[in-house]
Design a protein around this motif. Structure first.
Motif, PDB file in Angstrom:
ATOM      1  N   VAL A  95      38.057  71.209  11.186  1.00 15.66           N
ATOM      2  CA  VAL A  95      39.162  71.301  10.404  1.00 15.66           C
ATOM      3  C   VAL A  95      40.509  72.031  10.786  1.00 15.66           C
ATOM      4  O   VAL A  95      40.277  73.085  11.654  1.00 15.66           O
ATOM      5  CB  VAL A  95      38.575  72.118   9.069  1.00 15.66           C
ATOM      6  N   VAL A  96      41.516  71.717  10.312  1.00 19.65           N
ATOM      7  CA  VAL A  96      42.960  72.589  10.578  1.00 19.65           C
ATOM      8  C   VAL A  96      43.136  73.003   9.080  1.00 19.65           C
ATOM      9  O   VAL A  96      43.609  72.294   8.355  1.00 19.65           O
ATOM     10  CB  VAL A  96      43.864  71.499  11.202  1.00 19.65           C
ATOM     11  N   LEU A  97      43.207  74.306   9.113  1.00 19.46           N
ATOM     12  CA  LEU A  97      43.567  74.968   7.773  1.00 19.46           C
ATOM     13  C   LEU A  97      45.205  74.905   7.892  1.00 19.46           C
ATOM     14  O   LEU A  97      45.849  75.255   8.690  1.00 19.46           O
ATOM     15  CB  LEU A  97      43.140  76.356   7.485  1.00 19.46           C
ATOM     16  N   PHE A  98      45.724  75.231   6.583  1.00 19.89           N
ATOM     17  CA  PHE A  98      47.272  75.331   6.609  1.00 19.89           C
ATOM     18  C   PHE A  98      47.380  76.172   4.992  1.00 19.89           C
ATOM     19  O   PHE A  98      46.921  76.063   4.219  1.00 19.89           O
ATOM     20  CB  PHE A  98      47.970  73.997   6.664  1.00 19.89           C
ATOM     21  N   HIS A  99      48.562  77.004   5.133  1.00 20.66           N
ATOM     22  CA  HIS A  99      49.122  77.430   3.876  1.00 20.66           C
ATOM     23  C   HIS A  99      50.486  77.663   4.279  1.00 20.66           C
ATOM     24  O   HIS A  99      51.209  77.725   5.208  1.00 20.66           O
ATOM     25  CB  HIS A  99      48.446  78.553   3.370  1.00 20.66           C
ATOM     26  N   ASN A 100      51.328  77.963   2.976  1.00 19.13           N
ATOM     27  CA  ASN A 100      52.816  78.105   3.082  1.00 19.13           C
ATOM     28  C   ASN A 100      53.046  79.562   2.643  1.00 19.13           C
ATOM     29  O   ASN A 100      52.239  80.085   2.067  1.00 19.13           O
ATOM     30  CB  ASN A 100      53.465  77.082   2.420  1.00 19.13           C
ATOM     31  N   HIS A 101      54.200  79.867   3.152  1.00 16.91           N
ATOM     32  CA  HIS A 101      54.848  81.366   2.689  1.00 16.91           C
ATOM     33  C   HIS A 101      56.182  80.868   2.089  1.00 16.91           C
ATOM     34  O   HIS A 101      57.091  80.925   2.549  1.00 16.91           O
ATOM     35  CB  HIS A 101      54.983  81.971   3.796  1.00 16.91           C
ATOM     36  N   PRO A 102      56.227  80.623   0.699  1.00 19.56           N
ATOM     37  CA  PRO A 102      57.477  79.981   0.154  1.00 19.56           C
ATOM     38  C   PRO A 102      58.757  81.187   0.191  1.00 19.56           C
ATOM     39  O   PRO A 102      59.802  80.513   0.241  1.00 19.56           O
ATOM     40  CB  PRO A 102      57.063  79.713  -1.366  1.00 19.56           C
ATOM     41  N   SER A 103      58.187  82.167   0.144  1.00 17.11           N
ATOM     42  CA  SER A 103      59.497  83.256   0.078  1.00 17.11           C
ATOM     43  C   SER A 103      59.535  84.141   1.373  1.00 17.11           C
ATOM     44  O   SER A 103      60.126  85.302   1.306  1.00 17.11           O
ATOM     45  CB  SER A 103      59.452  84.075  -1.372  1.00 17.11           C
ATOM     46  N   GLY A 104      58.960  83.843   2.423  1.00 14.75           N
ATOM     47  CA  GLY A 104      58.774  84.919   3.544  1.00 14.75           C
ATOM     48  C   GLY A 104      58.690  84.064   5.011  1.00 14.75           C
ATOM     49  O   GLY A 104      59.518  83.023   4.879  1.00 14.75           O
ATOM     50  N   SER A 105      58.396  84.555   5.946  1.00 16.88           N
ATOM     51  CA  SER A 105      58.387  84.322   7.082  1.00 16.88           C
ATOM     52  C   SER A 105      57.088  83.256   7.405  1.00 16.88           C
ATOM     53  O   SER A 105      56.030  83.527   6.712  1.00 16.88           O
ATOM     54  CB  SER A 105      58.666  85.249   8.295  1.00 16.88           C
ATOM     55  N   ALA A 106      57.228  82.602   8.575  1.00 10.03           N
ATOM     56  CA  ALA A 106      55.983  81.947   9.104  1.00 10.03           C
ATOM     57  C   ALA A 106      55.101  82.745   9.715  1.00 10.03           C
ATOM     58  O   ALA A 106      53.807  82.181  10.128  1.00 10.03           O
ATOM     59  CB  ALA A 106      56.528  80.509   9.745  1.00 10.03           C
ATOM     60  N   GLU A 107      55.442  83.912   9.966  1.00  6.09           N
ATOM     61  CA  GLU A 107      54.545  84.764  10.941  1.00  6.09           C
ATOM     62  C   GLU A 107      53.253  85.210  10.010  1.00  6.09           C
ATOM     63  O   GLU A 107      53.253  85.504   8.869  1.00  6.09           O
ATOM     64  CB  GLU A 107      55.350  86.196  11.190  1.00  6.09           C
ATOM     65  N   PRO A 108      52.080  84.907  10.781  1.00  3.82           N
ATOM     66  CA  PRO A 108      51.101  85.176  10.213  1.00  3.82           C
ATOM     67  C   PRO A 108      50.872  86.702   9.702  1.00  3.82           C
ATOM     68  O   PRO A 108      50.920  87.435  10.564  1.00  3.82           O
ATOM     69  CB  PRO A 108      49.713  84.687  11.031  1.00  3.82           C
ATOM     70  N   SER A 109      50.212  86.953   8.666  1.00  6.02           N
ATOM     71  CA  SER A 109      50.278  88.321   8.039  1.00  6.02           C
ATOM     72  C   SER A 109      48.841  88.774   8.534  1.00  6.02           C
ATOM     73  O   SER A 109      47.984  88.096   8.997  1.00  6.02           O
ATOM     74  CB  SER A 109      50.500  88.554   6.711  1.00  6.02           C
ATOM     75  N   SER A 110      48.821  90.184   8.268  1.00  5.63           N
ATOM     76  CA  SER A 110      47.228  90.925   8.775  1.00  5.63           C
ATOM     77  C   SER A 110      46.234  90.060   8.027  1.00  5.63           C
ATOM     78  O   SER A 110      45.155  89.887   8.351  1.00  5.63           O
ATOM     79  CB  SER A 110      47.278  92.139   8.603  1.00  5.63           C
ATOM     80  N   LEU A 142      41.410  86.810   6.810  1.00  6.84           N
ATOM     81  CA  LEU A 142      41.095  85.520   6.323  1.00  6.84           C
ATOM     82  C   LEU A 142      40.633  84.515   7.076  1.00  6.84           C
ATOM     83  O   LEU A 142      39.374  84.059   7.027  1.00  6.84           O
ATOM     84  CB  LEU A 142      42.067  84.875   5.209  1.00  6.84           C
ATOM     85  N   THR A 143      41.358  84.228   8.293  1.00  6.79           N
ATOM     86  CA  THR A 143      40.969  83.154   9.203  1.00  6.79           C
ATOM     87  C   THR A 143      39.848  83.517   9.969  1.00  6.79           C
ATOM     88  O   THR A 143      38.955  82.721  10.124  1.00  6.79           O
ATOM     89  CB  THR A 143      42.111  82.894  10.210  1.00  6.79           C
ATOM     90  N   GLU A 144      39.542  84.899  10.226  1.00  6.53           N
ATOM     91  CA  GLU A 144      38.103  85.249  10.870  1.00  6.53           C
ATOM     92  C   GLU A 144      36.950  84.912  10.052  1.00  6.53           C
ATOM     93  O   GLU A 144      36.039  84.388  10.457  1.00  6.53           O
ATOM     94  CB  GLU A 144      38.458  86.753  11.160  1.00  6.53           C
ATOM     95  N   ARG A 145      37.272  85.302   8.965  1.00  7.18           N
ATOM     96  CA  ARG A 145      36.251  85.318   7.804  1.00  7.18           C
ATOM     97  C   ARG A 145      35.723  83.759   7.486  1.00  7.18           C
ATOM     98  O   ARG A 145      34.607  83.243   7.456  1.00  7.18           O
ATOM     99  CB  ARG A 145      36.835  85.645   6.447  1.00  7.18           C
ATOM    100  N   LEU A 146      37.045  82.838   7.500  1.00  5.33           N
ATOM    101  CA  LEU A 146      36.403  81.351   7.397  1.00  5.33           C
ATOM    102  C   LEU A 146      36.107  80.741   8.451  1.00  5.33           C
ATOM    103  O   LEU A 146      34.993  79.925   8.534  1.00  5.33           O
ATOM    104  CB  LEU A 146      37.850  80.591   6.792  1.00  5.33           C
ATOM    105  N   ASN A 147      36.452  81.278   9.702  1.00  2.00           N
ATOM    106  CA  ASN A 147      35.778  80.800  10.984  1.00  2.00           C
ATOM    107  C   ASN A 147      34.337  81.192  11.062  1.00  2.00           C
ATOM    108  O   ASN A 147      33.643  80.332  11.356  1.00  2.00           O
ATOM    109  CB  ASN A 147      36.548  81.341  12.014  1.00  2.00           C
ATOM    110  N   SER A 148      33.864  82.257  10.483  1.00  2.00           N
ATOM    111  CA  SER A 148      32.525  82.583  10.482  1.00  2.00           C
ATOM    112  C   SER A 148      31.668  81.970   9.617  1.00  2.00           C
ATOM    113  O   SER A 148      30.585  81.483   9.740  1.00  2.00           O
ATOM    114  CB  SER A 148      32.289  84.218  10.259  1.00  2.00           C
ATOM    115  N   VAL A 149      32.482  81.588   8.445  1.00  2.00           N
ATOM    116  CA  VAL A 149      31.613  80.945   7.399  1.00  2.00           C
ATOM    117  C   VAL A 149      31.318  79.360   8.032  1.00  2.00           C
ATOM    118  O   VAL A 149      30.401  78.868   7.622  1.00  2.00           O
ATOM    119  CB  VAL A 149      32.580  80.852   6.046  1.00  2.00           C
TER     120      VAL A 149
END
Length: 207
Positions: free
Chosen positions: A152-167, A172-179
Motif C-alpha cells: 500500500v501507498v498511503l497519502f494525505h493532504n495539508h490544505p492549509s499548510g506545508s507538505a512537510e510531514p509533521s511529527s 501515525l505512519t509508524e503505527r500504521l506500519n506496525s499494524v
C-alpha cells in the motif's frame, strides 16, 4: 492545421465552454475564470459550488469542466495500472496532485497494490477538517483486506499548510506500519500533498 498546443490557456478553455455569458464571449469568460481561480489548475481543481457561483457558468459548463478533471484522474490511474507503482513514482505524484487538488479538507487514503505492486484501486478512507483527520489503523487494515492488497501507498493532504510531514504524521505512519505488518501488507510509502508540493516519506527515510 495547427494543433491545440498553439492555443492559449483561455482559448483552450473557451473550446470547452463553447459560449459566453451574454455580456462576454467564451474567451473573455475563460479569462475571467483563469483570473478568479489562479490559472488552469485552479479552474480544474475547483468544486462545482465554486464554479456555479461564476456568472455565465451553468450546469452544462460546470459538468464539462468537472469531466475534464475526472478524465485526467482516470488517465493517471490507467498509467499506474500498466506498471508497478514502485517504479512509477512520478505517476503517483501526478495522480495525487490531480486527486487532491483544491480539497479544502484533509483527506487520508491509500493506493492498494497487488504482489507485483500493480494498482488494485484507490480509496479515500477518512475525511477530516481543514487541518486534521482522525485516522483509525483498524479501518486502514480493513481497507487493505477488502482489496486483498499485498502492499500500500498511503497519502494525505495539508490544505492549509506545508507538505512537510509533521511529527504526528511520522508517529501515525509508524503505527500504521506496525499494524499492516501484522496482516502481511507492506507499506511502501506515505505521500503528503500540499498544493503543488508532494513529499515522499519513504524518500525522506521516514519508513
Amino acid at each position: 492545421m495547427a494543433g491545440p498546443t498553439c492555443l492559449t490557456d483561455a482559448e483552450l478553455l473557451a473550446l470547452v465552454l463553447r459560449t459566453g455569458n451574454g455580456t462576454a464571449d467564451a474567451v473573455n469568460l475563460a479569462h475571467t475564470l483563469l483570473d478568479r481561480f489562479g490559472g488552469v489548475l485552479g479552474v480544474l481543481s475547483s468544486t462545482a459550488e465554486s464554479l456555479l457561483a461564476v456568472r455565465g457558468l451553468g450546469d452544462a459548463k460546470v459538468a464539462a469542466l468537472l469531466a475534464i478533471r475526472e478524465l485526467l484522474e482516470r488517465a493517471e490511474i490507467e498509467k499506474m495500472k500498466r506498471a508497478p507503482v514502485v517504479s512509477s513514482s512520478d505517476e503517483v505524484r501526478r495522480y495525487l496532485g490531480i486527486h487532491l487538488a483544491g480539497k479544502e479538507r484533509e483527506v487520508f487514503g491509500a493506493l492498494l497494490l497487488d504482489t507485483r505492486h500493480r494498482l488494485l484501486g484507490v480509496e479515500d478512507i477518512f475525511l477530516g477538517s481543514i487541518d486534521r483527520t482522525m485516522v483509525y489503523p483498524r479501518e486502514v487494515a480493513k481497507c487493505c483486506l477488502r482489496y486483498n492488497a499485498a502492499a500500500v501507498v498511503l497519502f494525505h493532504n495539508h490544505p492549509s499548510g506545508s507538505a512537510e510531514p509533521s511529527s504526528s504524521d511520522r508517529e501515525l505512519t509508524e503505527r500504521l506500519n506496525s499494524v499492516l505488518q501484522e496482516i502481511d501488507v507492506r507499506l511502501l510509502d506515505h505521500v503528503v500533498v500540499a498544493g503543488l508540493r508532494k513529499v515522499s516519506m519513504a524518500e525522506r527515510g521516514m519508513l
